[in-house]
Structure formats: C-alpha cells, structure tokens
Scaffold this motif. Structure first.
Motif, PDB file in Angstrom:
ATOM      1  N   ALA A 178     -19.461  32.378  -1.160  1.00  0.00           N
ATOM      2  CA  ALA A 178     -18.747  33.161  -0.146  1.00  0.00           C
ATOM      3  C   ALA A 178     -19.680  33.686   0.947  1.00  0.00           C
ATOM      4  O   ALA A 178     -19.256  33.882   2.085  1.00  0.00           O
ATOM      5  CB  ALA A 178     -18.001  34.313  -0.801  1.00  0.00           C
ATOM      6  N   ASP A 179     -20.953  33.895   0.610  1.00  0.00           N
ATOM      7  CA  ASP A 179     -21.904  34.408   1.604  1.00  0.00           C
ATOM      8  C   ASP A 179     -22.521  33.298   2.455  1.00  0.00           C
ATOM      9  O   ASP A 179     -23.417  33.549   3.263  1.00  0.00           O
ATOM     10  CB  ASP A 179     -22.994  35.240   0.933  1.00  0.00           C
ATOM     11  N   GLY A 180     -22.069  32.068   2.283  1.00  0.00           N
ATOM     12  CA  GLY A 180     -22.566  30.960   3.098  1.00  0.00           C
ATOM     13  C   GLY A 180     -23.850  30.339   2.605  1.00  0.00           C
ATOM     14  O   GLY A 180     -24.481  29.565   3.312  1.00  0.00           O
ATOM     15  N   THR A 181     -24.225  30.641   1.378  1.00  0.00           N
ATOM     16  CA  THR A 181     -25.425  30.038   0.803  1.00  0.00           C
ATOM     17  C   THR A 181     -25.019  28.979  -0.211  1.00  0.00           C
ATOM     18  O   THR A 181     -23.833  28.808  -0.511  1.00  0.00           O
ATOM     19  CB  THR A 181     -26.304  31.093   0.093  1.00  0.00           C
ATOM     20  N   ASP A 182     -26.024  28.308  -0.746  1.00  0.00           N
ATOM     21  CA  ASP A 182     -25.740  27.351  -1.815  1.00  0.00           C
ATOM     22  C   ASP A 182     -26.110  27.950  -3.175  1.00  0.00           C
ATOM     23  O   ASP A 182     -26.340  27.232  -4.133  1.00  0.00           O
ATOM     24  CB  ASP A 182     -26.446  26.015  -1.570  1.00  0.00           C
ATOM     25  N   ASN A 183     -26.138  29.270  -3.241  1.00  0.00           N
ATOM     26  CA  ASN A 183     -26.409  29.970  -4.500  1.00  0.00           C
ATOM     27  C   ASN A 183     -25.099  30.256  -5.221  1.00  0.00           C
ATOM     28  O   ASN A 183     -24.119  30.622  -4.596  1.00  0.00           O
ATOM     29  CB  ASN A 183     -27.125  31.303  -4.236  1.00  0.00           C
ATOM     30  N   PRO A 184     -25.087  30.122  -6.539  1.00  0.00           N
ATOM     31  CA  PRO A 184     -23.874  30.445  -7.287  1.00  0.00           C
ATOM     32  C   PRO A 184     -23.508  31.917  -7.106  1.00  0.00           C
ATOM     33  O   PRO A 184     -24.392  32.728  -6.849  1.00  0.00           O
ATOM     34  CB  PRO A 184     -24.248  30.154  -8.738  1.00  0.00           C
ATOM     35  N   PRO A 185     -22.256  32.274  -7.239  1.00  0.00           N
ATOM     36  CA  PRO A 185     -21.129  31.412  -7.600  1.00  0.00           C
ATOM     37  C   PRO A 185     -20.584  30.675  -6.376  1.00  0.00           C
ATOM     38  O   PRO A 185     -20.444  31.246  -5.312  1.00  0.00           O
ATOM     39  CB  PRO A 185     -20.090  32.395  -8.146  1.00  0.00           C
ATOM     40  N   TRP A 186     -20.300  29.412  -6.560  1.00  0.00           N
ATOM     41  CA  TRP A 186     -19.729  28.579  -5.509  1.00  0.00           C
ATOM     42  C   TRP A 186     -18.208  28.640  -5.563  1.00  0.00           C
ATOM     43  O   TRP A 186     -17.623  29.085  -6.545  1.00  0.00           O
ATOM     44  CB  TRP A 186     -20.150  27.119  -5.695  1.00  0.00           C
ATOM     45  N   LEU A 187     -17.593  28.098  -4.533  1.00  0.00           N
ATOM     46  CA  LEU A 187     -16.133  27.987  -4.532  1.00  0.00           C
ATOM     47  C   LEU A 187     -15.687  27.169  -5.738  1.00  0.00           C
ATOM     48  O   LEU A 187     -14.657  27.462  -6.348  1.00  0.00           O
ATOM     49  CB  LEU A 187     -15.649  27.363  -3.220  1.00  0.00           C
ATOM     50  N   GLN A 188     -16.455  26.164  -6.119  1.00  0.00           N
ATOM     51  CA  GLN A 188     -16.115  25.363  -7.297  1.00  0.00           C
ATOM     52  C   GLN A 188     -15.973  26.264  -8.525  1.00  0.00           C
ATOM     53  O   GLN A 188     -15.078  26.067  -9.343  1.00  0.00           O
ATOM     54  CB  GLN A 188     -17.178  24.296  -7.549  1.00  0.00           C
ATOM     55  N   ASP A 189     -16.842  27.249  -8.669  1.00  0.00           N
ATOM     56  CA  ASP A 189     -16.763  28.175  -9.806  1.00  0.00           C
ATOM     57  C   ASP A 189     -15.462  28.978  -9.764  1.00  0.00           C
ATOM     58  O   ASP A 189     -14.822  29.189 -10.794  1.00  0.00           O
ATOM     59  CB  ASP A 189     -17.968  29.116  -9.824  1.00  0.00           C
TER      60      ASP A 189
END
Length: 182
Positions: free
Chosen positions: A107-118
């Motif tokens: 949600a913060d625009g990074t590739d750090n978890p949690p992702w939208l997939q999560d």
C-alpha cells in the motif's frame, strides 16, 4: 489545461504499471518511468511527491480492480466462491497489466510485504472461514484455498498458462467436492 494534466498523470501510472507488469520492481526508477510515459521528471514530481507515491496509486487502482473481482465472485457465501474468485483473478492477471503489477506492491508503494497479493489471500481465507462446516474443516479448507490461489498466482508469473481459466477450473474441479461436502 486540466485535461492535459490528467492525461499526464494517467500516462505516469500506465508507465509504472507497464514496467512492473512486464519486468520487475527495480525497473520502476525515475528515468524509466518518465521515458516510458514520455514526460519530464518535473511532470512526474508535479503529480506525485515520489516514486513511492506513484506506485501507491498503482496499488490503489489495482486493489479497486481486485475488489470488483472479489465482489462479483465472493458475493455469496457459497462453497464454490473461492474457486470462482481464483479463476477470475487468474484471468485478470493474464489480461490486465494493472492487476499483474498491483499484486506485487504494498500500500505504501514499495515492494516490501504485505503486498496486495497478501490482502487477496486473506480475503479468500476469510471467505472460506465464513462458510458452514465445522471449525477444523473450515480451517483446513481455508488453508487449501489460499495455497491453491497463491500457487496459481505465483506460477503464472513464470508461465502464464497457470492463469488460464482452464487450468484453474481443472484444479478446482478436483477440490470443489471437498468444499461442497463440508
């Protein structure tokens, strides 16, 4: 003037989506985004305070699209709802760069978890837990639905055949009797 500004903003979002969906997160640097969008660095910073803010917008748009898919597929607490959602999600991943890119972002625009997939997998799990069956069966079935959906999503990034409705329907066809029996 406002129309041109909106067009530029949309071009920046599309460029970020294209770079993530067809490449990797590392490709979404300032230079690549501006080059792909056909705009200057100043234009990017006029619309977004940072690359992370731009990518957060991609996440938001992708989440909205996934929410549409979920609302359509998970609208009723039916045993086949996770299968319907899994098939719809796979189809969207195959056809829509926005969904493909957005699932890889936080949600913060990074590739750090949690992702939208999560977030999506939690939603699938919650859907199964809401449907009948005893507690133990619901837990096991919820875990199974998450594993199948996550597997189809992940495998599709290396071989898009996994996202085809036929693939997902074949797998879910074997599993659905477990869900309907419970």
């Amino acid at each position: 003037m406002q129309k041109r500004s909106q067009t530029t903003r949309e071009a920046l979002v599309r460029a970020a989506v294209e770079l993530i969906a067809n490449g990797r997160f590392a490709d979404t640097g300032l230079v690549n985004i501006c080059k792909t969008a056909g705009v200057s660095r100043g234009a990017l910073y006029h619309h977004f305070l940072s690359i992370a803010e731009l990518l957060a917008e991609v996440h938001t748009q992708a989440r909205d699209r996934v929410d549409e898919l979920a609302e359509h597929s998970l609208v009723e607490a039916r045993a086949d709802a996770p299968a319907r959602f899994s098939v719809a999600l796979g189809k969207a991943l195959a056809e829509e760069q926005l969904v493909r890119a957005g699932l890889q972002l936080a949600a913060d625009g990074t590739d750090n978890p949690p992702w939208l997939q999560d977030e999506v997998l939690v939603r699938v799990r919650d859907q199964v837990l809401a449907v009948g069956a005893d507690e133990l069966d619901r837990q096991v079935l919820a875990d199974l639905a998450v594993v199948v959906t996550a597997g189809l999503v992940s495998l599709g990034y290396t071989d898009t055949a996994w996202w085809s409705p036929e693939h997902a329907e074949r797998i879910w066809g074997v599993l659905l009797p477990l869900f309907t029996r419970a």
